[in-house]
Design an enzyme around this catalytic site. Structure first.
Site, PDB file in Angstrom:
ATOM      1  N   ARG A  75       0.862  -1.192   0.000  1.00 38.25           N
ATOM      2  CA  ARG A  75       0.000   0.000   0.000  1.00 38.25           C
ATOM      3  C   ARG A  75       0.896   1.239   0.000  1.00 38.25           C
ATOM      4  NH1 ARG A  75      -1.962   3.861   4.559  1.00 38.25           N
ATOM      5  NH2 ARG A  75      -3.375   5.091   3.318  1.00 38.25           N
ATOM      6  N   HIS A 119      -2.595  11.292   0.193  1.00 33.84           N
ATOM      7  CA  HIS A 119      -2.135  11.033   1.562  1.00 33.84           C
ATOM      8  C   HIS A 119      -1.465  12.315   2.076  1.00 33.84           C
ATOM      9  CE1 HIS A 119      -0.514   7.857   4.538  1.00 33.84           C
ATOM     10  NE2 HIS A 119      -0.110   9.027   5.000  1.00 33.84           N
ATOM     11  N   GLU A 164      -6.819   9.178   6.037  1.00 33.93           N
ATOM     12  CA  GLU A 164      -7.056   9.863   7.320  1.00 33.93           C
ATOM     13  C   GLU A 164      -7.690  11.248   7.175  1.00 33.93           C
ATOM     14  OE1 GLU A 164      -3.726   9.593  10.037  1.00 33.93           O
ATOM     15  OE2 GLU A 164      -4.089   7.456  10.291  1.00 33.93           O
ATOM     16  N   ASN A 291      -6.794   2.757   9.402  1.00 37.16           N
ATOM     17  CA  ASN A 291      -5.498   2.868  10.079  1.00 37.16           C
ATOM     18  C   ASN A 291      -5.759   2.785  11.569  1.00 37.16           C
ATOM     19  OD1 ASN A 291      -4.635   3.472   7.509  1.00 37.16           O
ATOM     20  ND2 ASN A 291      -4.084   5.597   7.947  1.00 37.16           N
ATOM     21  N   TYR A 293      -3.737   2.527  15.374  1.00 37.72           N
ATOM     22  CA  TYR A 293      -2.510   2.525  16.185  1.00 37.72           C
ATOM     23  C   TYR A 293      -2.796   2.338  17.661  1.00 37.72           C
ATOM     24  CZ  TYR A 293       0.079   4.124  12.101  1.00 37.72           C
ATOM     25  OH  TYR A 293       0.649   4.200  10.860  1.00 37.72           O
ATOM     26  N   GLU A 366      -2.982   0.635   7.908  1.00 35.78           N
ATOM     27  CA  GLU A 366      -1.813   1.030   8.713  1.00 35.78           C
ATOM     28  C   GLU A 366      -1.976   0.484  10.122  1.00 35.78           C
ATOM     29  OE1 GLU A 366      -0.663   5.202   8.937  1.00 35.78           O
ATOM     30  OE2 GLU A 366      -1.207   5.484   6.836  1.00 35.78           O
TER      31      GLU A 366
HETATM   32  C1  BG6 Z   1      -0.818   7.975  10.262  1.00 29.69           C
HETATM   33  C2  BG6 Z   1      -0.439   8.546   8.921  1.00 29.69           C
HETATM   34  O1  BG6 Z   1      -1.521   8.942  10.948  1.00 29.69           O
HETATM   35  O2  BG6 Z   1       0.181   7.667  11.166  1.00 29.69           O
HETATM   36  C3  BG6 Z   1       1.017   8.362   8.521  1.00 29.69           C
HETATM   37  O3  BG6 Z   1      -1.287   8.080   7.907  1.00 29.69           O
HETATM   38  C4  BG6 Z   1       1.888   8.545   9.739  1.00 29.69           C
HETATM   39  O4  BG6 Z   1       1.311   9.251   7.477  1.00 29.69           O
HETATM   40  C5  BG6 Z   1       1.517   7.470  10.755  1.00 29.69           C
HETATM   41  O5  BG6 Z   1       3.261   8.516   9.467  1.00 29.69           O
HETATM   42  C6  BG6 Z   1       2.372   7.494  12.012  1.00 29.69           C
HETATM   43  O6  BG6 Z   1       2.325   8.755  12.587  1.00 29.69           O
HETATM   44  P1  BG6 Z   1       3.641   9.594  12.918  1.00 29.69           P
HETATM   45  O7  BG6 Z   1       3.150  10.918  13.375  1.00 29.69           O
HETATM   46  O8  BG6 Z   1       4.354   8.853  13.975  1.00 29.69           O
HETATM   47  O9  BG6 Z   1       4.400   9.672  11.633  1.00 29.69           O
END
Ligand code: BG6
Length: 469
Positions: A75, A119, A164, A291, A293, A366
């Site tokens: 991706r 993006h 995002e 995405n 995290y 992501e």
């Molecule tokens: C996501 C984005 O929010 O998180 C990426 O789509 C980004 O572009 C990734 O790099 C991780 O966040 P960061 O702020 O640690 O780069």
């Protein structure tokens, strides 16, 4: 819920990895590329995006590493201003050729390209004219999307519209160096991005109907701090405003009623023109990229002037909103060295909530962990913390599959080290280490990290090696 036996990942599972154009390519002004808003960033202590990981010049070597890793999907995003240097009008043939070459190289390596149209890197020329505040940017996006669909018809099977969008609206600083728009303007822009995505969906159905398209917002489960009903409803509210507003438009084609009530109460409901709602209703996504995290934890707002804390958040560190919710720490979770809470089970919760709402296939576009890293004395990069993070998340994705979530694939962030949005190369994400310093481009040599070998085994065994360690 415990299952008596672990089911395998499906054969067709898209084991992938992600990047984005401006964070890896470099060559910011080469071969006819026009600048994007990201090229305005000139941080003193961190890398800018001018050279990045030099993927533009080294993509063949990078694709060879992807093949060695065993990736089934990659991706990445196309830089709109590499193809249309001014965002609209004349096409840059060399820019287009770069993506032709990259996609051909991927296909020759047996890797499915999963391509994001936009993006975070709006062409600077469009930004200077008014960017997403103008409806003409919707026209420019549609023209760009059409060219991409025509050029890569039959080659790209999965498109992602906008990365995002919810982060661009809720945490806009990174998109607007020096001049963040008002909340009203942001929500007008949000509406225009919804329309632009719907126009892209419509165009793809005309040009290449067998191909699938979806959004890629940042979606996370939101938890109430306590079982107090006021905390529970605050969590519901924030989940609607942060997540479902975006996915409801993309997947169902309408504004979520609670989100609309919030926007009206705040005076943020966008101006709409005749036909807008019909366009959204008629052009919804085939699948949902997301995405993930971390998760967020919130409590009820007190509406006493102190709800907006902490004052400086990023996409994973919530900032409260007066009269809506308060951001809270989740003491049950550990955090990364950059303060992002680590919550593998939250991934399963998020996937279940999304699938339960939309019944559409889901692709994790992501997920990953950023940390400080260096080359060890033995010349290797030992990132056990990434192996621990990713295997825990993969196992939860497998549980979600067993919960019957239609999970198409998983693209960790990131295939290789790249410029993070706020911390340059001090925060590394890749399976592949890029030998460069923060400000010094270094050798740019690629080094396979320990996580590279681990992910290779996971892919090779179709996830079975997850049960072994
Ligand atoms: C996501 C984005 O929010 O998180 C990426 O789509 C980004 O572009 C990734 O790099 C991780 O966040 P960061 O702020 O640690 O780069």
């Amino acid at each position: 819920m415990f299952y008596s036996e672990t089911k395998p990942f499906p054969e067709s599972f898209l084991w992938g990895a992600s990047t984005s154009a401006y964070q890896v390519e470099g060559a910011w002004n080469q071969d006819g590329k026009g600048p994007s808003v990201q090229d305005l960033h000139k941080p003193e202590k961190f890398s800018d995006f001018s050279v990045a990981s030099d993927h533009y010049h080294r993509f063949r070597e990078d694709v060879a590493l992807m093949k060695e890793l065993g990736l089934k999907a990659y991706r990445f995003s196309i830089s709109w201003s590499r193809v249309f240097p001014k965002g609209a009008g004349d096409v840059n043939p060399q820019g287009l050729q770069f993506y032709r070459d990259l996609i051909d190289e991927l296909l020759a390596a047996g890797i499915e390209p999963v391509v994001t149209l936009y993006h975070f890197d709006l062409p600077l020329a469009l930004h200077e004219q008014g960017g997403w505040s103008l409806r003409s940017t919707i026209d420019a996006f549609e023209a760009y999307a059409r060219l991409m669909f025509e050029t890569f018809r039959g080659k790209v099977k999965y498109w992602l519209t906008i990365n995002e969008q919810n982060v661009m609206i809720n945490h806009p600083a990174a998109m607007y160096p020096g001049n963040v728009p008002s909340q009203n303007e942001l929500h007008q822009q949000n509406h225009h991005m919804f329309l632009a995505s719907a126009r892209a969906v419509k165009a793809l159905r005309e040009i290449d109907p067998a191909t699938k398209i979806g959004p890629a917002p940042n979606i996370i489960a939101v938890y109430p701090k306590t079982s107090l009903p006021e905390d529970v409803i605050a969590a519901d509210n924030w989940e609607v405003i942060r997540n479902w507003l975006y996915l409801d438009v993309a997947a169902k084609g309408y504004y979520n009623p609670l989100a609309a009530a919030y926007l009206k109460e705040k005076g943020l409901y966008p101006h709409m023109e005749e036909g807008d709602l019909e366009l959204l209703a008629e052009n919804t996504a085939d699948f949902l990229g997301l995405n993930y995290y971390s998760t967020a934890t919130v409590s009820a707002a007190k509406n006493d002037g102190h709800d907006r804390q902490p004052r400086n958040g990023d996409q994973q560190t919530m900032v409260g909103e007066e009269g809506v919710f308060r951001a809270e720490e989740n003491d049950a979770l550990k955090a990364t060295e950059f303060g992002w809470k680590i919550d593998p089970v939250g991934l399963r919760t998020t996937l279940r909530r999304v699938y339960d709402r939309y019944h559409l296939p889901v692709l994790i576009t992501e997920n990953g962990i950023g940390g400080r890293e260096e080359i060890a004395a033995d010349g290797q990069v030992h990132d056990q913390y990434r192996i621990t993070y990713l295997t825990a998340h993969f196992r939860q994705a497998q549980q979600a599959l067993m919960d019957d979530v239609d999970l198409m694939g998983y693209c960790p962030w990131a295939f290789m080290d790249l410029v993070s949005t706020h911390q340059g190369y001090q925060k590394r994400y890749g399976f592949v280490y890029v030998d460069r310093g923060e400000l010094d481009p270094g050798t740019m040599n690629r080094i396979r990290k320990d996580s590279f070998d681990c992910y290779h085994d996971i892919i090779k065994t179709g996830g079975c090696s997850l049960q072994e360690n």
